[in-house]
Structure formats: structure tokens, C-alpha cells
Design an enzyme around this catalytic site. Structure first.
Site, PDB file in Angstrom:
ATOM      1  N   CYS A  27       0.835  -1.193   0.000  1.00 45.05           N
ATOM      2  CA  CYS A  27       0.000   0.000   0.000  1.00 45.05           C
ATOM      3  C   CYS A  27       0.879   1.256   0.000  1.00 45.05           C
ATOM      4  CB  CYS A  27      -0.987  -0.034   1.164  1.00 45.05           C
ATOM      5  SG  CYS A  27      -2.318   1.200   1.013  1.00 45.05           S
ATOM      6  N   HIS A  66      -4.029  -4.517   0.058  1.00 47.53           N
ATOM      7  CA  HIS A  66      -3.570  -5.058   1.336  1.00 47.53           C
ATOM      8  C   HIS A  66      -3.714  -6.577   1.333  1.00 47.53           C
ATOM      9  CE1 HIS A  66      -3.110  -1.341   3.739  1.00 47.53           C
ATOM     10  NE2 HIS A  66      -4.043  -0.864   2.933  1.00 47.53           N
ATOM     11  N   GLU A  83      -2.713  -8.589   3.516  1.00 41.69           N
ATOM     12  CA  GLU A  83      -2.994  -9.036   4.883  1.00 41.69           C
ATOM     13  C   GLU A  83      -4.469  -8.901   5.251  1.00 41.69           C
ATOM     14  OE1 GLU A  83      -2.398  -4.610   5.366  1.00 41.69           O
ATOM     15  OE2 GLU A  83      -1.643  -6.207   4.067  1.00 41.69           O
TER      16      GLU A  83
END
Length: 203
Positions: free
Chosen positions: A79, A185, A187
Site C-alpha cells: 500500500c 492489502h 494481509e
């Protein structure tokens, strides 16, 4: 051992949890002099480009990341962390970045949108793989990831490995030698994101 750079820009908990889920040996690192001990490095980030670079420069972390990249070991920007890899950003003024990849960070150009869309770009969207790289191993040519951003990068096509459509096509993943960057993202992107993280661990 994989290092996660901590420079007070965003909550690292979700990144730590994701790497733990794939069984990675990770450590959060605040000291620039310690970066050289890691086999791989993660540069995360949430927030404004200028503030991020200021935090990185406060203790010399910016120079340490550049030196790490020169070592040939794998570096992944996520990001804002991806955007920081580039030469400059026009977010709230003009700011210099790490300069590891030639290119700039610009705002979404609403005048190019086919219809009215909200900025920031938030939510699930497709990444279209442009080049086969280890980061995308065992993933389809098109897959969904979670995005949160108002700016995106512009760079030469030779560095582009993934694109996404939001109002128009923009660059969402890059690679230059041992340096990787991804705008969404992983994650926060469930199975697809965990696969990207697992792939990075195995590079």
C-alpha cells in the site's frame, strides 16, 4: 527471518497476524542498523506519503532501506509502502520518495472516470496479472484483493506486474529486480492475500 519496518505509520497487527498464519519467522524492526540481519523485508504503511517519508528520515531508516535493496535480498512494499518505493509523490504537495523504482505517485484523475466513483478507492477489486512472477505463484490471472487508497503509481511498463480497474486502469503491482510492491492489502485479503504473503516468504 523476515523484518517488518515499524516507522509509526499504521497498525501492524494485521500484517503480523497474516505472516504468522503462513508460519513465517518475523520481527518488527525500528532500528535502521538492524535491517541487514533480515533475509527479507516488508515496508508497510497507511497514511500520507509526506508524513511517512518524514518518519523514515527521522532516524535514517530511509537510507537503511535503500542500502537493503542494494543487497539483492527481497523487499516488499505494501500500500503506502509500495508508493514510498518510487521517486516522488504529489500527495498534499511535492515529496521525494525512496527512489528505488523510477516513477511517481499521483491522485486518481476523476476527469478520466466513465462515471462518478468515490475516492478513496475502498473495497474488493480485481488484480489483473500482467507478468508471471513468484509473488503470484498458484494464483489465477485475475483475482480479488482489498484496496484502500486515493493515490496510485505511474511508471514504465517494464516494472508493471499487475493492474486494476477503478474508473480507469491503474498500476496495482510492480517489480524491479528484488523489489516488489503491491497497492492492495494482502494481509486483509483472505485466502488470495495469504497466498501472496506465503509466496513472498518462499521467494
Amino acid at each position: 527471518m523476515i523484518g517488518i519496518v515499524d516507522y509509526n505509520m499504521g497498525n501492524l497487527a494485521s500484517i503480523i497476524n497474516a505472516f504468522n498464519r503462513v508460519g513465517a519467522n518475523i520481527r518488527v524492526e525500528k532500528k535502521p542498523e538492524n535491517l541487514k540481519i533480515y533475509e527479507k523485508l516488508i515496508l508497510p504503511g497507511v497514511g500520507a506519503f509526506g508524513d511517512a517519508m518524514e518518519h523514515l528520515r527521522e532516524n535514517g531508516m530511509d537510507s537503511a532501506i535503500v542500502e537493503y535493496a542494494k543487497s539483492g535480498k527481497a523487499l516488499l512494499g505494501i500500500c503506502l509502502g509500495m508508493q514510498l518505493l518510487f521517486e516522488s509523490s504529489k500527495e498534499f504537495g511535492n515529496h521525494s520518495g525512496l527512489g528505488l523504482i523510477e516513477g511517481d505517485v499521483i491522485a486518481f484523475d476523476r476527469s478520466k472516470f466513465e462515471y462518478k466513483l468515490k475516492i478513496p478507492h475502498i473495497g474488493w477489486n480485481e488484480l489483473f496479472v500482467q507478468k508471471e512472477i513468484p509473488l503470484f505463484k498458484n494464483l489465477p490471472k485475475e483475482f480479488y484483493l482489498y484496496f484502500v487508497h486515493s493515490f496510485h503509481v505511474e511508471c514504465d511498463e517494464r516494472f508493471v506486474v499487475g493492474k486494476t480497474y477503478y474508473g480507469y486502469e491503474f498500476i496495482s503491482a510492480v517489480k524491479k529486480d528484488n523489489i516488489y510492491g503491491i497497492q492492495p492489502h494482502p494481509e486483509k485479503s483472505h485466502d488470495n492475500g495469504l497466498k501472496i504473503i506465503e509466496n513472498f516468504v518462499n521467494i
